[in-house]
Design an enzyme around this catalytic site. Structure first.
Site, PDB file in Angstrom:
ATOM      1  N   ASP A  98       0.868  -1.163   0.000  1.00 37.62           N
ATOM      2  CA  ASP A  98       0.000   0.000   0.000  1.00 37.62           C
ATOM      3  C   ASP A  98       0.916   1.227   0.000  1.00 37.62           C
ATOM      4  O   ASP A  98       1.810   1.323   0.839  1.00 37.62           O
ATOM      5  CB  ASP A  98      -0.862  -0.036   1.273  1.00 37.62           C
ATOM      6  CG  ASP A  98      -2.265   0.474   1.029  1.00 37.62           C
ATOM      7  OD1 ASP A  98      -2.372   1.586   0.473  1.00 37.62           O
ATOM      8  OD2 ASP A  98      -3.230  -0.218   1.395  1.00 37.62           O
ATOM      9  N   ASP A 199      -2.914   4.787  -2.215  1.00 40.32           N
ATOM     10  CA  ASP A 199      -3.896   5.302  -1.258  1.00 40.32           C
ATOM     11  C   ASP A 199      -4.223   6.774  -1.476  1.00 40.32           C
ATOM     12  O   ASP A 199      -3.314   7.600  -1.652  1.00 40.32           O
ATOM     13  CB  ASP A 199      -3.286   5.132   0.147  1.00 40.32           C
ATOM     14  CG  ASP A 199      -4.242   5.506   1.257  1.00 40.32           C
ATOM     15  OD1 ASP A 199      -5.172   4.734   1.512  1.00 40.32           O
ATOM     16  OD2 ASP A 199      -4.058   6.588   1.850  1.00 40.32           O
ATOM     17  N   GLU A 256      -6.564   4.364  -5.801  1.00 43.45           N
ATOM     18  CA  GLU A 256      -7.818   4.627  -5.088  1.00 43.45           C
ATOM     19  C   GLU A 256      -8.332   5.975  -5.594  1.00 43.45           C
ATOM     20  O   GLU A 256      -7.962   7.018  -5.089  1.00 43.45           O
ATOM     21  CB  GLU A 256      -7.592   4.671  -3.576  1.00 43.45           C
ATOM     22  CG  GLU A 256      -8.905   4.752  -2.813  1.00 43.45           C
ATOM     23  CD  GLU A 256      -8.758   5.124  -1.337  1.00 43.45           C
ATOM     24  OE1 GLU A 256      -9.666   4.796  -0.570  1.00 43.45           O
ATOM     25  OE2 GLU A 256      -7.769   5.773  -0.962  1.00 43.45           O
ATOM     26  N   HIS A 328     -11.390  -2.821   2.978  1.00 42.83           N
ATOM     27  CA  HIS A 328     -11.253  -2.570   4.420  1.00 42.83           C
ATOM     28  C   HIS A 328     -11.928  -1.266   4.855  1.00 42.83           C
ATOM     29  O   HIS A 328     -11.895  -0.939   6.042  1.00 42.83           O
ATOM     30  CB  HIS A 328      -9.774  -2.525   4.770  1.00 42.83           C
ATOM     31  CG  HIS A 328      -9.082  -1.362   4.129  1.00 42.83           C
ATOM     32  ND1 HIS A 328      -8.953  -1.240   2.758  1.00 42.83           N
ATOM     33  CD2 HIS A 328      -8.533  -0.254   4.657  1.00 42.83           C
ATOM     34  CE1 HIS A 328      -8.339  -0.103   2.487  1.00 42.83           C
ATOM     35  NE2 HIS A 328      -8.067   0.519   3.615  1.00 42.83           N
ATOM     36  N   ASP A 329     -12.476  -0.505   3.920  1.00 42.35           N
ATOM     37  CA  ASP A 329     -13.141   0.756   4.254  1.00 42.35           C
ATOM     38  C   ASP A 329     -14.656   0.668   4.126  1.00 42.35           C
ATOM     39  O   ASP A 329     -15.356   1.667   4.304  1.00 42.35           O
ATOM     40  CB  ASP A 329     -12.678   1.875   3.300  1.00 42.35           C
ATOM     41  CG  ASP A 329     -11.226   2.249   3.511  1.00 42.35           C
ATOM     42  OD1 ASP A 329     -10.743   2.124   4.649  1.00 42.35           O
ATOM     43  OD2 ASP A 329     -10.575   2.675   2.537  1.00 42.35           O
TER      44      ASP A 329
HETATM   45  C1  GLC Z   1      -7.683   5.368   2.238  1.00 42.87           C
HETATM   46  C2  GLC Z   1      -7.622   4.090   3.025  1.00 42.87           C
HETATM   47  C3  GLC Z   1      -8.261   4.299   4.356  1.00 42.87           C
HETATM   48  C4  GLC Z   1      -7.519   5.377   5.073  1.00 42.87           C
HETATM   49  C5  GLC Z   1      -7.386   6.646   4.230  1.00 42.87           C
HETATM   50  C6  GLC Z   1      -6.333   7.538   4.772  1.00 42.87           C
HETATM   51  O1  GLC Z   1      -8.978   5.734   1.943  1.00 42.87           O
HETATM   52  O2  GLC Z   1      -8.197   3.049   2.297  1.00 42.87           O
HETATM   53  O3  GLC Z   1      -8.311   3.125   5.115  1.00 42.87           O
HETATM   54  O4  GLC Z   1      -8.170   5.688   6.272  1.00 42.87           O
HETATM   55  O5  GLC Z   1      -7.017   6.369   2.912  1.00 42.87           O
HETATM   56  O6  GLC Z   1      -5.068   6.999   4.557  1.00 42.87           O
END
Ligand code: GLC
Ligand code: CA
Length: 561
Positions: A98, A199, A256, A328-329
């Protein structure tokens, strides 16, 4: 479309903290992942994305990194990481890490030095501004609630954090920062990583100079998502990163990225795009509200179908998406997209088939292959996730009762996907010999890997089939590259599409309805059970072009061109 090594594979997201604990401290770790590589091999996945395992105080579960060059001791050592890369390779699997470079942790050495001397070299790695008459520079609201600005004690200055205050944003406008980031990326690629999941990347370009936008809540602040829409020119950063890091290594990258326009999609993942792929989040954001979880609407099957088809249309001729039903979100996909009557193994297989057979790279999130559902929180004390706690407060603020607030958090909480992986029906689901860092989903007694691996009609076995189809001698090519062509779109609760390949085609059809449904299609006239590649039910009722599907039945049928 240029063929890439990763196109016909299936990817799998590991949430290391909750995957497998090798030493009994209740926290999943890298040696634990290594122990379970054979399980993943058996499932058939070939690309593994690890949520962060870098040194971190874990204010946001590792998405707050204190040192990019170190593995957090709770997850293991750098030797463990090197061994994981090697052992995965030995089994034909590649590792993605990540890449969290919009922000680091407030415990990162850079930030510590920045606070000690905000006007010095390290201060310039962050967004540090003067407070005027005690006022912060602008009214942006952090994704996790409250102002993005946090005062630096003992000074009249403050720093920006788009997420939690323990996640200060890195200043990408500073070439020195970018250089350090690229160096770090290449250091990891040199170790033999296949690439990264990237991310929160949209946030690296801020609309500058800082100014306030119209408030969208009583707190006088403006949502960060809205703010980021005002920023332009992210391409200069992403193009540079591609040039200096990803291209030389032919690394696989998946971004993302939310809400991309047609044009942005081409920039991101088109020919010579900044990334290899990006997640399709259209279904994920469907029904969401800027106001908070209390105002969100749970999508219905028709919404789900419309979103999938719209994304397939958008990506056609532009790029190769990565498809998910959860991560995971997010809540568990089967709890979010399936109506209550469909939350059984047949319905779960239906959803699995529908997203998996779309064009794109399918990602499975750990536990999804077992059909895991949302967990049950009986009290807010059991919730760990910072965004859930903020949303709970928000529910109370707008007048929900505590019971309603807990129900809402129960549905949307990021912790739904973060409960430990149920390996067996034994103590703590076989995840640890100690006490799990967060409660197990109580379903582990019935939903667990040991049971599913020995049952030929399990979710696990069904996912094996779906994964195998991508590699099928005859149909793999069509599964991977065939264009998606929706059909029967007017049939409510029926989701059906062709995948048109060069040699042959497929018809994917599923019934989200509570009742059985009969549909007619001219292509069905020439088909029989001999064309059946996948069926999640016993029955197959096709007669003279008319097909009757049980509730939640999903079929994949082969057609000759
Ligand atoms: C992304 C991750 C999430 C995190 C955020 C800040 O959205 O998937 O889990 O809280 O970034 O890093
Ligand atoms: Ca451990």
């Amino acid at each position: 479309m240029e063929r890439k090594w990763w196109h016909n594979k299936t990817a799998y997201q590991i949430y290391p903290k909750s995957f497998y604990d090798s030493n009994g401290d209740g926290i999943g770790d890298i040696p634990g992942i290594i122990e379970k590589l054979d399980y993943l091999k058996e499932l058939g996945v070939e690309i593994l994305w690890l949520s962060p395992v870098y040194l971190s105080p874990c204010a946001d579960q590792g998405y707050d990194i204190a040192d990019y060059y170190q593995i957090d001791p709770k997850f293991g050592t750098m030797e463990d990481m090197d061994r994981l890369i090697r052992e995965a390779r030995d089994r034909g699997m590649e590792i993605l890490m990540d890449l969290v470079v919009n922000h680091c942790s407030d415990e990162h050495e850079w930030f510590q030095k920045a606070c000690a001397d905000p006007d010095g070299e390290y201060g310039k790695l962050f967004y540090i501004e003067d407070m005027k008459d005690g006022k912060v520079p602008c009214n942006w609201r952090s994704y996790f609630g409250g102002s993005v600005w946090e005062p630096i004690p003992g000074t009249n200055k403050c720093y920006l954090h788009a997420f939690h205050k323990k996640q200060p944003d890195l200043n990408w406008e500073n070439p020195k920062l970018r250089e350090s980031v690229y160096k770090m990326i290449n250091w990891w690629l040199d170790k033999g990583l296949a690439g990264f999941r990237i991310d929160a990347i949209i946030n690296i370009k801020k609309p500058l100079p800082f100014c306030s936008y119209p408030a969208d809540r009583e707190d006088g602040l403006c949502d960060m998502g809205r703010v980021m829409e005002k920023a332009h020119g992210i391409g200069a950063f992403l193009g540079e990163m591609q040039e200096q890091c990803f291209r030389p290594y032919d690394a696989f990258t998946v971004g993302e990225v939310f809400n991309a326009s047609d044009e942005a999609l081409s920039d991101f993942i088109g020919e010579d795009g900044w990334f290899s792929s990006m997640f399709d989040f259209r279904q994920t954001v469907e029904g969401k509200s800027d106001k908070g979880w209390y105002d969100c609407r749970i999508p219905e099957p028709e919404d789900y179908k419309r979103c999938c088809f719209e994304s397939q249309r958008q990506a056609r001729g532009r790029g190769y998406l990565s498809n998910i039903i959860e991560n995971h979100d997010e809540p568990r996909g089967v709890s979010h997209y399936l109506p209550e009557y469909a939350r059984n193994e047949t319905g779960k297989k239906l959803l699995a088939a529908m997203y998996f057979m779309l064009k794109g790279l399918p990602f499975i999130y750990q536990g999804q292959e077992l059909g895991m559902e949302n967990t049950v929180f009986t009290s807010i004390e059991q919730v760990d996730d910072i965004s859930s706690l903020d949303e709970y407060r928000r529910c109370l603020e707008v007048g929900c009762s505590e019971k309603q607030a807990l129900e809402i958090v129960n549905h949307y909480s990021r912790d739904n996907g973060r409960t430990p992986f149920p390996w067996s029906d034994g103590e703590a689901g076989g995840f640890t010999t100690g006490t799990p860092w967060i409660s197990m989903n109580p379903s582990y007694k019935t939903v667990n890997a040991a049971d599913q691996m020995k049952r030929s009609d399990s979710m696990f076995s069904y996912y094996q089939e779906l994964i195998r189809l991508r590699k099928d001698q005859t149909y793999g090519e069509t599964v991977v590259y065939g264009e998606t062509e929706p059909c029967l779109v007017e049939e409510k609760n029926i989701m059906a599409y062709f995948r048109r390949g060069e040699k042959n085609s497929l018809l994917v059809i599923g019934n989200f309805d509570r009742c059985e449904r009969t549909v007619r299609l001219k292509e069905l006239e020439e088909l029989s059970s001999a064309n059946l590649l996948l069926n999640n039910c016993e029955s197959f009722r096709l007669k003279q072009g008319s097909l009757t599907l049980e509730s939640c039945q999903a079929l994949v049928l082969a057609l000759q061109n």
